[in-house]
Each structure stands twice: as structure tokens, then as C-alpha cells.
Motif scaffolding. Structure first.
Motif, PDB file in Angstrom:
ATOM      1  N   ASN A 113       0.826  -1.204   0.000  1.00 13.23           N
ATOM      2  CA  ASN A 113       0.000   0.000   0.000  1.00 13.23           C
ATOM      3  C   ASN A 113       0.862   1.256   0.000  1.00 13.23           C
ATOM      4  O   ASN A 113       0.547   2.253  -0.660  1.00 13.23           O
ATOM      5  N   MET A 114       1.963   1.231   0.732  1.00 15.86           N
ATOM      6  CA  MET A 114       2.876   2.374   0.753  1.00 15.86           C
ATOM      7  C   MET A 114       3.460   2.612  -0.646  1.00 15.86           C
ATOM      8  O   MET A 114       3.452   3.740  -1.153  1.00 15.86           O
ATOM      9  N   PHE A 115       3.976   1.560  -1.261  1.00 15.10           N
ATOM     10  CA  PHE A 115       4.545   1.697  -2.603  1.00 15.10           C
ATOM     11  C   PHE A 115       3.504   2.206  -3.584  1.00 15.10           C
ATOM     12  O   PHE A 115       3.787   3.074  -4.419  1.00 15.10           O
ATOM     13  N   LEU A 116       2.297   1.656  -3.506  1.00 11.65           N
ATOM     14  CA  LEU A 116       1.245   2.014  -4.456  1.00 11.65           C
ATOM     15  C   LEU A 116       0.789   3.462  -4.312  1.00 11.65           C
ATOM     16  O   LEU A 116       0.183   4.020  -5.221  1.00 11.65           O
ATOM     17  N   HIS A 117       1.059   4.062  -3.160  1.00 10.40           N
ATOM     18  CA  HIS A 117       0.765   5.479  -2.964  1.00 10.40           C
ATOM     19  C   HIS A 117       2.021   6.322  -3.146  1.00 10.40           C
ATOM     20  O   HIS A 117       2.105   7.451  -2.661  1.00 10.40           O
ATOM     21  N   ASN A 118       2.994   5.725  -3.855  1.00 13.98           N
ATOM     22  CA  ASN A 118       4.217   6.423  -4.250  1.00 13.98           C
ATOM     23  C   ASN A 118       5.034   6.919  -3.061  1.00 13.98           C
ATOM     24  O   ASN A 118       5.675   7.971  -3.131  1.00 13.98           O
ATOM     25  N   ILE A 119       4.990   6.174  -1.985  1.00 13.73           N
ATOM     26  CA  ILE A 119       5.871   6.455  -0.851  1.00 13.73           C
ATOM     27  C   ILE A 119       7.087   5.540  -0.996  1.00 13.73           C
ATOM     28  O   ILE A 119       6.959   4.320  -0.918  1.00 13.73           O
ATOM     29  N   ASN A 120       8.235   6.130  -1.241  1.00  8.51           N
ATOM     30  CA  ASN A 120       9.434   5.344  -1.518  1.00  8.51           C
ATOM     31  C   ASN A 120       9.895   4.603  -0.264  1.00  8.51           C
ATOM     32  O   ASN A 120       9.559   4.980   0.868  1.00  8.51           O
ATOM     33  N   TYR A 121      10.690   3.564  -0.483  1.00  4.36           N
ATOM     34  CA  TYR A 121      11.103   2.698   0.629  1.00  4.36           C
ATOM     35  C   TYR A 121      11.792   3.467   1.751  1.00  4.36           C
ATOM     36  O   TYR A 121      11.697   3.085   2.922  1.00  4.36           O
ATOM     37  N   ASP A 122      12.495   4.568   1.421  1.00  4.27           N
ATOM     38  CA  ASP A 122      13.222   5.315   2.447  1.00  4.27           C
ATOM     39  C   ASP A 122      12.334   6.298   3.194  1.00  4.27           C
ATOM     40  O   ASP A 122      12.802   7.025   4.077  1.00  4.27           O
ATOM     41  N   LYS A 123      11.034   6.330   2.845  1.00  2.00           N
ATOM     42  CA  LYS A 123      10.093   7.212   3.531  1.00  2.00           C
ATOM     43  C   LYS A 123       9.050   6.448   4.355  1.00  2.00           C
ATOM     44  O   LYS A 123       8.129   7.036   4.885  1.00  2.00           O
ATOM     45  N   PHE A 124       9.172   5.131   4.411  1.00  3.04           N
ATOM     46  CA  PHE A 124       8.300   4.381   5.309  1.00  3.04           C
ATOM     47  C   PHE A 124       9.099   3.271   5.975  1.00  3.04           C
ATOM     48  O   PHE A 124      10.110   2.800   5.461  1.00  3.04           O
ATOM     49  N   ASN A 125       8.626   2.879   7.137  1.00  9.35           N
ATOM     50  CA  ASN A 125       9.294   1.824   7.894  1.00  9.35           C
ATOM     51  C   ASN A 125       8.213   0.987   8.566  1.00  9.35           C
ATOM     52  O   ASN A 125       7.618   1.401   9.568  1.00  9.35           O
ATOM     53  N   MET A 126       7.911  -0.160   7.986  1.00 10.31           N
ATOM     54  CA  MET A 126       6.908  -1.063   8.535  1.00 10.31           C
ATOM     55  C   MET A 126       7.610  -2.264   9.161  1.00 10.31           C
ATOM     56  O   MET A 126       8.533  -2.820   8.570  1.00 10.31           O
ATOM     57  N   LYS A 127       7.166  -2.653  10.348  1.00  7.01           N
ATOM     58  CA  LYS A 127       7.770  -3.791  11.036  1.00  7.01           C
ATOM     59  C   LYS A 127       6.701  -4.831  11.367  1.00  7.01           C
ATOM     60  O   LYS A 127       5.541  -4.496  11.634  1.00  7.01           O
ATOM     61  N   LEU A 128       7.118  -6.093  11.363  1.00  2.35           N
ATOM     62  CA  LEU A 128       6.232  -7.203  11.699  1.00  2.35           C
ATOM     63  C   LEU A 128       6.472  -7.602  13.146  1.00  2.35           C
ATOM     64  O   LEU A 128       7.611  -7.757  13.577  1.00  2.35           O
ATOM     65  N   GLY A 129       5.393  -7.766  13.911  1.00  2.00           N
ATOM     66  CA  GLY A 129       5.570  -8.219  15.283  1.00  2.00           C
ATOM     67  C   GLY A 129       4.473  -7.751  16.213  1.00  2.00           C
ATOM     68  O   GLY A 129       3.583  -6.976  15.837  1.00  2.00           O
TER      69      GLY A 129
END
Length: 517
Positions: A264-280
Motif C-alpha cells: 500500500n505504501m509503494f502504491l501510494h508512491n511512498i518510496n522505501y526510504d520514507k516508510f518503515n513497517m515492522k512485523l511483530g
């Protein structure tokens, strides 16, 4: 065709594809294939557009893989976070999907190659496992390889036919909108489980506005129970990008939903260095301790889930829970999420959290936590919303707004339970026209005025004397809409009626006597 018409037509097409191609597979189980294919097309076109750089003489899809140098690949991965060879592009695969006897294995190899392209780069954690739920060997697709390929080809061809237009025009929004439309429809049709990973956009918009209110810039925005990222993305949709300086942070416990959030982040054109999602598990294994505090926190955590609580004696010493002096009940972790959010909140920020209403009036540990929150002046507002706003539950939830920069010791209560518009089987908060429900709530939140039957700004001592009850109904009187009866007038009418009845009885008696005589 207007953008609204284009979006509506696109949504009609994509939902038809989602239903037509799944055959006998349950829509909920099939969602990762449609969503994953849409994501595959997006990153392919996004990547090709980046390589071409607006030069119409360059057609990346037409190039041979062997012309790609190590430097080109290295630079692209550092910028985009991943690499896709020309032969791996969605368009190349979709075009011949119906004729490819190895489609399922080819797709598996491509997805693996895209993910592994980030190995050793800063984007590795953001790319790894993105396609984990797109299982091309699953029996859900069919019992034989041929059946699986037929199903996969149908999905690819369906998504290929969606009219997004030229990539560089404006279709980034269309890709993102299509993805969220799919997620919301899957959630709406999934019953209870749907509401666990998707917050409807109209509610998300209210939550984002509350958390961002009055802030011209925030360092970053955080969701400790991120789901598919819908709450975080509202902050991007309704505010200029530059005011969220360091990006979007979120943690999610469910692996499939975690992957949806990253897509969803990528699809809204948020580049990898502008989001940080963690599993847990946010309560037991929290991330981002080194990134806090956050100026804006949004969350719709699960309602009344069980957690280990007091069975783990170390938790009472956790810096998130220790200040309250008591842990949330083992059977109801709601306040554990609230205290976690408060601990991660900056001195200038706000947290807006969707909460189960029971936590605001029950006794025991929850009452002690409410006392801590009120005595430390961190509760800015409690808002009661209308019922049936969420997928999978008809509960009339509340929104708790936390702040560490209040200028007085009062707490605001807003009864927004009458603000909704019925659409089908659910209710929605409108954000347009004369009955702009979100704007009405935000105006009340901003001015803190006392309005009969709607909002009250209550002194600390009043709340304390009320055993720290934070239910909106305890402070905002409900309007009595019953018809007002004028007793004096009613008595006069009764007397007149009785007189008429007595006269009728006399007349009847006279007639009977005359007949009998």
C-alpha cells in the motif's frame, strides 16, 4: 470522462475482475492474487518510468536484459529499492500469459528475483517477503498446473486491461485508489476479520485530522497496529507531503496484512526510504524505540484482545506501562495500546486512537489507568461516534485524543453519535456539503465550546468526583426528542371528551327507554 467517472469505472472493472477470475475460491482467500497482481503491474510501470526518465526515445520493455550494466542496476536499487529486468516487467508477462505453460513457475522466479535484488541494500527489509502471500503453487488456484496457469493468466489479463492511462500522467493516485478500493471491498465482505486490518477511509480521515490538527509540520507519523496502512495513508492524502518530514512508521502483527501495508505504501508512491513497517507484536515486542517520539500517532487497535498482562511480571516495569502503576487486564488489552501510544508521543504531538467504549467506564485496573491519564492531564478529548461505521462490527466506538501540551486541565467530550449518513448496510461520516460530519467534529474539537447535547469541556475535579468515568454520556446530556405533552391542555381535552361521552350515554339511554316504552 472526468476523474471521478474514470475512478468509478475503474473500480467497477476491478471488482468484476476480482469476482470473475476467482471461480470457486473464497474472495477473502483470493484477495492476495488480485492485490499482488495490481502491485506487480504498478512497480513494473513505476520502475520502467524511472529508467526511461521521460525520454520518449527510450522503451525499457523493449530492451534486452543483457544491456543492463552493474552500475545501472546498483543506482536503480539505491533509488527505487528494487530492480526489475525488462523481461520481468508485468507487461511482458501479461501479454503472453494465456500461452505460457510455465506461467506459475515464471511468476514465482520473477517475484523471488525482485525481492532478492534488494539484498545487501538499505531497502532489503522493506522489499523482502512482499510477494510471500502470492503462492503460485497453491491448490486454491486449481488442482493441476494447467488449471493454476489458467487462473493466474485470467488475473494478469484482467489487471492488464484496467485503464490507468500513461503512467506519468496521474495514475499513481488511480493505482493507490484501486488498491484501497479492493482492500475495502474485501474487508466489507469478510465479516469480522475485515475490520481487523482496514479502517474505512471516512473514519481514517477524521483520525488523521485529529492527530495532525494544528501542526504545520510533524517529524513522522506512527501507527502501532497498522493493519493495511489505511490510517497512515490518510495523513499523506490530506496534507502536503513536506510536513511529514521523516515519513511513515507502523507495526503489524499479521504477516499477510503487514505485506499489504508495505504494498500500500509503494502504491501510494511512498518510496522505501520514507516508510518503515515492522512485523511483530507491538505490546510484547515493540519496534521504533530508537525512533520515538512521534509528533502524530493514529491507531485503530484490536478491541478487547487478550494479552499476557500480569502473567509476565516484567511488564509492570516496562517504561510504557510502569507510570500508570497497573497493567491493562489480561482479557482486555485496550489500555495497553493506549499507554504504548502515549509513551511514543512527543511533547508537541497528538495521538488519536479508536477505542472500545467499555474501557471508559469499567472499574478495576481500567479505572486506575483512566485516573493516571486524567491526573497527568494527557486526555484532550473523547468522542463518541455513530454505530455501524466499521466493517465487521456495529459497535458505536469512541475516539480518544491524547496530548502532552494541553494549556489547561479540562477534558473535552463530544457526542457525534448522531452524525452519520446511511449507505447500504453501514453508516459513513461525510466530508462534503452542508452536513459535513468530519468538519463539524473538527470545529468542535478546535474551539472547545460547550454546546448543548453535543460537546462539553469538563473540569478535572468534576471527572475525579465521577470516579474518572470518561464516557461521553456522563457529561453530554442526550437531547430528549420525545414529544412534549401539555398536561393542562390534555386535561381540558379529556374533560371535553368525558362530557361528550356522558351526553352520548344520556342520548342512548333516552332512545332505549323510548323504544322499550
Amino acid at each position: 470522462m472526468t476523474s471521478t467517472q474514470q475512478r468509478a469505472e475503474l473500480q467497477r472493472q476491478i471488482w468484476q475482475i476480482a469476482n470473475d477470475v476467482r471461480g470457486s475460491v473464497d474472495g477473502w482467500d483470493f484477495k492476495q492474487y488480485v492485490l499482488g497482481t495490481l502491485f506487480y503491474r504498478f512497480i513494473s510501470e513505476n520502475f520502467a518510468s524511472y529508467i526511461e526518465g521521460g525520454d520518449e526515445s527510450v522503451n525499457y520493455a523493449a530492451l534486452n536484459d543483457d544491456v543492463i550494466t552493474a552500475d545501472i542496476k546498483d543506482d536503480a536499487i539505491k533509488t527505487k529499492g528494487y530492480f526489475i529486468y525488462p523481461s520481468q516487467l508485468f507487461a511482458k508477462i501479461a501479454t503472453v500469459a494465456n500461452k505460457n505453460d510455465n506461467l506459475n513457475t515464471d511468476l514465482a522466479k520473477i517475484f523471488s528475483a525482485i525481492e532478492s535484488s534488494a539484498n545487501g541494500y538499505p531497502s532489503e527489509a522493506d522489499i523482502k517477503g512482499l510477494f510471500a502471500d502470492f503462492d503460485t503453487t497453491s491448490n486454491r488456484l486449481g488442482n493441476t498446473v494447467a488449471d493454476k496457469n489458467t487462473c493466474l493468466a485470467a488475473v494478469l489479463k484482467g489487471v492488464e486491461g484496467l485503464g490507468f492511462g500513461e503512467f506519468q500522467d496521474n495514475q499513481i493516485d488511480l493505482f493507490g485508489d484501486a488498491y484501497e478500493f479492493l482492500i475495502s471491498n474485501y474487508a466489507a465482505n469478510a465479516g469480522k476479520s475485515g475490520g481487523e486490518f482496514f479502517t474505512p477511509q471516512h473514519v481514517s480521515k477524521l483520525i488523521a485530522k485529529l492527530a495532525m490538527h494544528g501542526q504545520t509540520s510533524v517529524n513522522k507519523i506512527y501507527d502501532p497496529a497498522a493493519g493495511s496502512g489505511s490510517l497512515l495513508l490518510q495523513a499523506k492524502k490530506h496534507f502536503d507531503n513536506h510536513i511529514i518530514e521523516d515519513g511513515f512508521f507502523g507495526q503489524e502483527i499479521n504477516h499477510t496484512t503487514y505485506n499489504l501495508a508495505r504494498m500500500n505504501m509503494f502504491l501510494h508512491n511512498i518510496n522505501y526510504d520514507k516508510f518503515n513497517m515492522k512485523l511483530g507484536n507491538t505490546l510484547l515486542d515493540p519496534h521504533f524505540g530508537d525512533d520515538k517520539p512521534f509528533d502524530a500517532i493514529v491507531s485503530n487497535p484490536p478491541y478487547s484482545v487478550k494479552w499476557i498482562g500480569s502473567d509476565d511480571p516484567t511488564l509492570i516495569n516496562d517504561e510504557r506501562f510502569a507510570p500508570a502503576g497497573v497493567l491493562a487486564p489480561k482479557s482486555k488489552a485496550d489500555f495497553a495500546f493506549v499507554l504504548h501510544a502515549l509513551s511514543y508521543l512527543s511533547s508537541k504531538g497528538r495521538a488519536a486512537i479508536v477505542c472500545f467504549p467499555g474501557i471508559f467506564y469499567r472499574g478495576g485496573a481500567e479505572q486506575k489507568i483512566r485516573k493516571y491519564l486524567i491526573d497527568n492531564n494527557t486526555v484532550e478529548t473523547v468522542i463518541s461516534l455513530a454505530p455501524n461505521l466499521f466493517f465487521g462490527t456495529s459497535i458505536a466506538v469512541n475516539v480518544l485524543v491524547l496530548s502532552k501540551h494541553k494549556t489547561d486541565t479540562k477534558t473535552q467530550f463530544i457526542d457525534a453519535s448522531k452524525l452519520f449518513k446511511k449507505e447500504g448496510n453501514t453508516n459513513v461520516l461525510t466530508d462534503f456539503g452542508e452536513n459535513n460530519h468530519i468538519e463539524q467534529i473538527m470545529q468542535a474539537f478546535d474551539n472547545k465550546d460547550n454546546v448543548d447535547y453535543f460537546s462539553q469541556y469538563v473540569e478535572h475535579d468534576t471527572i475525579a468526583k465521577n470516579d474518572y468515568n470518561l464516557s461521553v454520556s456522563a457529561y453530554v446530556e442526550a437531547e430528549d426528542t420525545r414529544e412534549v405533552i401539555d398536561i393542562t391542555k390534555l386535561n381540558t381535552e379529556l374533560k371535553t371528551t368525558v362530557t361528550k361521552i356522558n351526553q352520548l350515554r344520556s342520548d342512548i339511554d333516552a332512545i332505549v327507554a323510548e323504544i322499550e316504552g
